[in-house]
Design a protein around this motif. Structure first.
Motif, short mmCIF file in Angstrom:
data_model
loop_
_atom_site.label_atom_id
_atom_site.label_comp_id
_atom_site.label_asym_id
_atom_site.label_seq_id
_atom_site.Cartn_x
_atom_site.Cartn_y
_atom_site.Cartn_z
N LYS A 1 0.84 -1.20 0.00
CA LYS A 1 0.00 0.00 0.00
C LYS A 1 0.87 1.25 0.00
O LYS A 1 0.75 2.10 -0.88
CB LYS A 1 -0.92 -0.01 1.22
CG LYS A 1 -1.91 1.10 1.26
CD LYS A 1 -2.84 0.96 2.44
CE LYS A 1 -3.83 2.12 2.50
NZ LYS A 1 -4.67 2.03 3.68
N THR A 2 1.73 1.39 0.99
CA THR A 2 2.66 2.53 1.03
C THR A 2 4.05 2.00 1.31
O THR A 2 4.32 1.48 2.39
CB THR A 2 2.27 3.54 2.13
OG1 THR A 2 2.14 2.87 3.38
CG2 THR A 2 0.98 4.24 1.81
N PRO A 3 4.93 2.09 0.35
CA PRO A 3 6.29 1.59 0.56
C PRO A 3 7.08 2.52 1.48
O PRO A 3 6.86 3.73 1.49
CB PRO A 3 6.89 1.56 -0.84
CG PRO A 3 6.10 2.54 -1.61
CD PRO A 3 4.73 2.58 -1.00
N ASN A 4 7.98 1.94 2.24
CA ASN A 4 8.89 2.70 3.08
C ASN A 4 10.05 3.13 2.20
O ASN A 4 11.03 2.42 2.05
CB ASN A 4 9.36 1.83 4.25
CG ASN A 4 10.18 2.59 5.25
OD1 ASN A 4 10.49 3.75 5.05
ND2 ASN A 4 10.54 1.95 6.33
N THR A 5 9.92 4.30 1.59
CA THR A 5 10.90 4.73 0.59
C THR A 5 12.28 4.97 1.18
O THR A 5 13.28 4.74 0.51
CB THR A 5 10.41 6.01 -0.12
OG1 THR A 5 10.12 7.00 0.86
CG2 THR A 5 9.19 5.74 -0.96
N ALA A 6 12.35 5.41 2.43
CA ALA A 6 13.65 5.64 3.05
C ALA A 6 14.41 4.32 3.19
O ALA A 6 15.60 4.23 2.88
CB ALA A 6 13.49 6.31 4.41
N ALA A 7 13.72 3.28 3.64
CA ALA A 7 14.36 1.97 3.81
C ALA A 7 14.74 1.39 2.45
O ALA A 7 15.80 0.77 2.32
CB ALA A 7 13.43 1.01 4.55
N ARG A 8 13.90 1.59 1.46
CA ARG A 8 14.24 1.09 0.12
C ARG A 8 15.48 1.79 -0.43
O ARG A 8 16.33 1.15 -1.04
CB ARG A 8 13.07 1.31 -0.84
CG ARG A 8 11.92 0.38 -0.61
CD ARG A 8 10.84 0.61 -1.65
NE ARG A 8 9.61 -0.04 -1.27
CZ ARG A 8 9.30 -1.28 -1.59
NH1 ARG A 8 10.13 -1.99 -2.29
NH2 ARG A 8 8.17 -1.81 -1.19
N GLN A 9 15.59 3.09 -0.20
CA GLN A 9 16.74 3.84 -0.67
C GLN A 9 18.01 3.37 0.03
O GLN A 9 19.05 3.19 -0.60
CB GLN A 9 16.54 5.35 -0.43
CG GLN A 9 17.62 6.22 -1.02
CD GLN A 9 17.67 6.15 -2.54
OE1 GLN A 9 16.69 5.84 -3.21
NE2 GLN A 9 18.84 6.42 -3.09
N GLU A 10 17.92 3.13 1.36
CA GLU A 10 19.08 2.63 2.10
C GLU A 10 19.49 1.25 1.59
O GLU A 10 20.68 0.97 1.43
CB GLU A 10 18.75 2.55 3.59
CG GLU A 10 18.65 3.88 4.28
CD GLU A 10 18.20 3.76 5.71
OE1 GLU A 10 18.14 2.62 6.23
OE2 GLU A 10 17.91 4.80 6.33
N LYS A 11 18.51 0.41 1.33
CA LYS A 11 18.79 -0.94 0.82
C LYS A 11 19.47 -0.87 -0.55
O LYS A 11 20.42 -1.58 -0.82
CB LYS A 11 17.48 -1.73 0.72
CG LYS A 11 17.62 -3.18 0.43
CD LYS A 11 16.26 -3.86 0.45
CE LYS A 11 16.36 -5.33 0.19
NZ LYS A 11 15.06 -6.00 0.21
#
Length: 143
Positions: free
Chosen positions: A95-105
């Protein structure tokens, strides 16, 4: 003679139609389903902590932990919250991705890739010159 030719021609037409219909079925049904399955697998593999997901059963929750085949989600149900462990295949959508965590990954993956490239230096291997052995050269000189 002409009757035998007609039977062979009809058999070939039937065979061509069969192959044609199998091709249509592949491109209309099988290929799009494989594409959807691939997209769903990429979505499930790309999950990070903090993503808000919707399960195929309709539950909405936030990802707390990710294991190899399962995901622990937090359901805010009424007065309290509950952690539930689900199979990854039970996740319908993010529904809503955790964009900060995705960017860190993504950055971590790029760093490890760069580090691997820097550490894996290639050595130049030069072939040794082929020279006759000393014993062989002495024998040739003696003769």
């Amino acid at each position: 003679m002409e009757d035998n030719y007609m039977k062979t021609n009809a058999t070939m037409m039937n065979l061509i139609l069969l192959v044609f219909f199998i091709g249509i079925i592949y491109f209309m049904m099988i290929r799009p389903q494989r594409k959807r399955d691939k997209e769903a697998k990429e979505m499930r593999d790309g999950l990070t902590r903090g993503d808000e997901i919707i399960t195929i059963g309709g539950f909405i929750g936030k990802v707390v932990a990710i294991n190899s085949d399962t995901v622990v989600i937090n359901l805010n149900a009424g007065k309290g919250s509950t952690n539930v462990e689900l199979l990854k295949t039970a996740i319908g959508s993010v529904k809503t991705p955790n964009t900060a965590a995705r960017q860190e990954k993504k950055e971590a993956a790029e760093e490890t890739k760069e580090r691997d490239v820097k550490t894996s230096t290639t050595k130049k291997v030069t072939p040794k010159k082929l020279t006759p052995k000393k014993d062989e050269s002495e024998n040739k000189d003696a003769e």
